[in-house]
Enzyme design. Structure first.
Site, PDB file in Angstrom:
ATOM      1  N   GLY A 262     104.296  33.261  57.711  1.00  0.00           N
ATOM      2  CA  GLY A 262     105.502  33.511  58.498  1.00  0.00           C
ATOM      3  C   GLY A 262     106.685  33.659  57.577  1.00  0.00           C
ATOM      4  O   GLY A 262     106.579  33.494  56.371  1.00  0.00           O
ATOM      5  N   SER A 263     107.804  33.991  58.115  1.00  0.00           N
ATOM      6  CA  SER A 263     109.046  34.042  57.361  1.00  0.00           C
ATOM      7  C   SER A 263     110.190  33.920  58.344  1.00  0.00           C
ATOM      8  O   SER A 263     109.995  33.970  59.556  1.00  0.00           O
ATOM      9  CB  SER A 263     109.147  35.331  56.540  1.00  0.00           C
ATOM     10  N   ASN A 264     111.374  33.713  57.819  1.00  0.00           N
ATOM     11  CA  ASN A 264     112.504  33.533  58.718  1.00  0.00           C
ATOM     12  C   ASN A 264     113.770  34.064  58.072  1.00  0.00           C
ATOM     13  O   ASN A 264     113.855  34.190  56.850  1.00  0.00           O
ATOM     14  CB  ASN A 264     112.666  32.056  59.091  1.00  0.00           C
TER      15      ASN A 264
END
Length: 351
Positions: A262-264
């Site tokens: 994931g990433s944000n």
């Protein structure tokens, strides 16, 4: 007599060990010399064919280059030169991974991966992408490709990785730049449908209110391109899920050992900061590798009004664009979108 034989055996063993050590040292020296010959050019003047004007490449204390030219096309050509000098093997792996051509480089061990990827026909698609591009973009990509090949040719020796695999590097083409972008698709794509399968399992074993809370369509903090933000699902109460009844430790451990990708990213308006400038954070959760996937650079060229374009950020070796960074007026980043782009379908073969 036995003692004399033992001494001769010991001497023979020592001699063999010395020969092995000397051979290993010689091979290490040879590889070191070859690797040193493939190091990038860091000073001096290089004649780069195709430039419209002089381009200057300067480096800071961390080795990050600032590439200053008189046009975006010239800067792209010089960036391709620098990328090839420092990262060509990485670029080669990425284009081959997307085209299903890794086995040509490393042998039969990659044949299965190549077969899976070739179903997408990315090399054919890459050619169609180039054909559909605007003339200005094609010129920029062609200039970048020419710079890559010039940078590779300017090395005193081919990158040392090719000595280890026993092959020669192939020239770069505009289609290869598109393939590098497709390689990012393969890296970020969930080809196993795990998100869909996990969400389906959640709705199958948990109360619906809890499943909707844990896997919401969105919340009021989202910024949809189309439409309004979604309301955040309410936190389920004890009548929905009794937390005093803990799941087994084995189930928790199994879930925690799976790798979660994931990433944000997030932004803060200038009205919320002490200095009055907006802030952007973009945390791209990609795997750690050597070399790291990104290549930091600063690109400078005049704009049409007589001012200067200055773009600072990270580039993807193989492409002439700044993927995440700032032009001193606007900052941008990216994160993987876990939208509902695929469906997981169980196919039961007819006997």
């Amino acid at each position: 007599m036995a003692s004399g034989r033992n001494r001769r055996v010991i001497y023979a063993i020592i001699a063999v060990v010395c020969v092995i050590v000397a051979g290993a040292a010689g091979a290490a020296c040879w590889l070191h010399a070859k690797a040193a010959a493939s190091l990038p050019i860091e000073s001096g003047v290089v004649e780069l064919e195709g430039l419209g004007a002089r381009v200057q490449v300067s480096r800071d204390g961390l080795g990050i280059p600032t590439i200053a030219g008189q046009s975006r096309e010239d800067v792209s050509r010089a960036l391709g030169f620098v990328h090839a000098q420092e990262r060509f093997f990485q670029m080669d792996l990425m284009r081959r991974a997307a085209a299903g051509e890794l086995s040509e480089l490393v042998g039969g061990a990659a044949m299965g991966m190549d077969r899976e990827v070739r179903l997408h026909r990315f090399r054919d698609r890459a050619g169609r992408v180039i054909d559909a591009e605007s003339a200005s973009n094609v010129k920029m990509i062609e200039a970048y490709s020419a710079g890559v090949n010039a940078g590779l040719g300017a090395l005193a020796s081919k990158p040392f990785e090719y000595m280890l695999v026993g092959t020669e590097p192939e020239p770069w083409t505009p289609e290869d730049t598109v393939l590098v972008i497709y390689a990012m698709f393969l890296d970020l794509n969930d080809e196993m449908g795990s998100y869909e399968a996990t969400e389906s399992t959640m709705y199958g074993v948990l109360p619906r209110e809890l499943a909707e809370f844990l896997a919401p369509a969105g919340c009021e903090w989202d910024a949809p391109v189309i439409g309004e933000p979604w309301p955040t699902p309410p936190v389920p109460g004890p009548e929905v899920m009794d937390l005093s009844k803990q799941p087994s430790r084995g189930a928790c451990r199994a879930a925690s050992e799976r790798m979660a990708h994931g990433s944000n990213n997030w932004a803060v308006a200038g009205s919320r900061t002490e200095h009055g400038g907006a802030l952007l954070a973009s945390d791209m959760h990609l795997g750690i590798a050597v070399p790291i996937i990104w290549y930091r650079a600063v690109l400078e060229w005049p704009d049409w009004r007589g001012g200067e374009n200055r773009v600072i950020g990270v580039t993807l070796p193989g492409a002439p664009a700044v993927i995440a960074g700032s032009n001193t007026h606007v900052a941008w980043g990216f994160t993987n979108s876990y939208g509902d782009w695929v469906d997981l379908v169980i196919v039961e073969p007819d006997p």
